[in-house]
Scaffold this active site. Structure first.
Site, PDB file in Angstrom:
ATOM      1  N   CYS A 144       3.811  47.588 -16.211  1.00 15.51           N
ATOM      2  CA  CYS A 144       2.425  47.116 -16.110  1.00 15.51           C
ATOM      3  C   CYS A 144       1.453  48.283 -16.292  1.00 15.51           C
ATOM      4  O   CYS A 144       1.151  49.010 -15.343  1.00 15.51           O
ATOM      5  CB  CYS A 144       2.201  46.435 -14.761  1.00 15.51           C
ATOM      6  SG  CYS A 144       0.523  45.814 -14.586  1.00 15.51           S
ATOM      7  N   CYS A 147      -1.690  47.992 -14.150  1.00 15.07           N
ATOM      8  CA  CYS A 147      -1.512  48.328 -12.731  1.00 15.07           C
ATOM      9  C   CYS A 147      -1.308  49.835 -12.542  1.00 15.07           C
ATOM     10  O   CYS A 147      -1.833  50.421 -11.607  1.00 15.07           O
ATOM     11  CB  CYS A 147      -0.286  47.629 -12.140  1.00 15.07           C
ATOM     12  SG  CYS A 147      -0.007  45.969 -12.707  1.00 15.07           S
ATOM     13  N   ASP A 148      -0.512  50.452 -13.394  1.00 13.25           N
ATOM     14  CA  ASP A 148      -0.037  51.814 -13.122  1.00 13.25           C
ATOM     15  C   ASP A 148      -0.625  52.892 -14.032  1.00 13.25           C
ATOM     16  O   ASP A 148      -0.405  54.081 -13.796  1.00 13.25           O
ATOM     17  CB  ASP A 148       1.499  51.865 -13.255  1.00 13.25           C
ATOM     18  CG  ASP A 148       2.176  50.921 -12.273  1.00 13.25           C
ATOM     19  OD1 ASP A 148       1.577  50.664 -11.213  1.00 13.25           O
ATOM     20  OD2 ASP A 148       3.282  50.438 -12.575  1.00 13.25           O
TER      21      ASP A 148
END
Ligand code: NAP
Length: 322
Positions: A144, A147-148
């Site tokens: 992701c 997200c990261d």
């Protein structure tokens, strides 16, 4: 007439939807607007894969929309219509054919009952299957970018894959990281031409084709990857802080193995109205045999299944006493 005991009010639904991505949420919106009692079970963040997508540029009505905003709007729309959201991973579904009732069992030993079940569980990321994969998850392997990505600001990273997901996520990362190695196993890409043109124009992207990843390098966390050129067999080490594999997805259907509704790829087989061979049981979105997997096609599946389900419930109204 119902032969099993009538379950408690909070455990019984006209329509129970498993999975709260765009397909499931669309089905929830349509079924709830038909005044049916609708519940949806989700074991992860509601919204599905869309929540981890940065900019969406092909959803009609929005020139650009952030994935998590779109997902939240769909979720809010469904819950405002009183579709009831429940957290839970489904373990098994059974049907009492005489009573025309499904029982849906979760991993936490809860059981829900429904006249109709719509499965919208989507797909799970495919992994590269290399040594130490589990060990490095969240320590330099991420599925992701949204997200990261920020964890790797101003560092070098690798993205693997040649489909829309890989290119879309690589485009997102171009704004954050120092350099992206985009690794794909063949010259041709599956991604849309418009996205491919855009990624090729980015100065901090190096395309490596035809290459595959052979190993993760690192001790506690990833410090690099070993890649191999498929034409020359030459191997080289890339020093990267994170690798983002976007090599497709597998359908999330392991809990359906008792129902004989899956094809060889473990996708749900449905008719054109998204009904499986079991009356009252539907499959929608990425988890089905669809040729195309877009948010709009998921919306379409959810709509069609809900309308068919409404019809099914109306036609069989006398079968149930709730
Ligand atoms: P995909 O289209 O199936 O692409 C997967 C990519 O990974 C392919 O390039 C494939 O290579 C490569 N690959 C597969 N297994 C591999 C392995 N073991 N090692 C190395 N490479 C491997 O998957 P996706 O990109 O996740 O897209 C899934 C669906 O969602 C598609 O229908 C896509 O159009 C849709 N989607 C749409 C959008 C959008 O419209 N904005 C965004 C994201 C996803 P080969 O090509 O050689 O098979």
């Amino acid at each position: 007439m119902l032969k099993i005991n009538i379950p408690a009010e909070d455990k019984r639904f006209d329509v129970l939807i498993i999975g709260a991505g765009p397909a499931g949420l669309t089905a929830a919106i349509y079924a709830a607007r038909a005044d049916l009692k609708v519940g949806f079970l989700e074991g992860s963040t509601p919204g599905g894969k869309v929540t981890s997508t940065d900019q969406i540029e092909n959803y009609p009505g929005f020139q650009k929309v952030v994935g998590s905003d779109l997902a939240l709007n769909m979720f809010n729309q469904a819950t405002k219509l009183k579709a009831h959201y429940m957290y839970g991973w489904v373990d098994r579904i059974n049907k009492d054919e005489d009573a025309k009732i499904f029982s849906v069992h979760t991993k936490k030993n809860e059981t829900y009952f429904a006249k109709v079940v719509i499965i919208a569980t989507g797909m799970k990321e495919r992994t590269l299957g290399l040594e130490n994969e589990k060990k490095f998850e969240y320590k330099g392997i991420s599925y992701c970018a949204v997200c990261d990505g920020n964890l790797y600001a101003n560092q070098d990273v690798a993205v693997v894959g040649g489909g829309n997901s890989a290119i879309q996520e690589a485009l997102y990362l171009t704004k954050i990281v120092k350099k992206i190695y985009l690794i794909h196993r063949r010259e041709q890409f599956r991604a849309d031409a418009i996205m491919l043109d855009e990624i090729k124009s980015k100065s901090n992207v190096e395309m490596l084709v035809p290459y595959v990843v052979k190993a993760y390098v690192g001790d506690e966390k990833i410090t690099g990857i070993k890649i191999q050129n498929l034409e020359t067999n030459e191997e080289r080490i890339l020093n990267v802080a994170c690798i983002f594999p976007y090599i497709g997805f597998n359908p999330s259907t392991s809990f359906l193995s008792n129902l004989d509704i899956l094809n060889e790829q473990k996708q749900i087989i449905t008719n054109k109205n998204k009904k499986t061979k079991i009356d009252g049981l539907y499959g929608v979105g990425d988890v089905t045999e669809n040729d195309f997997r877009q948010i709009t096609t998921a919306n379409s599946d959810g709509t069609v299944a809900a309308l068919d389900a409404i019809d099914y419930i109306n036609k069989n109204a006398k079968s149930w006493s709730w």
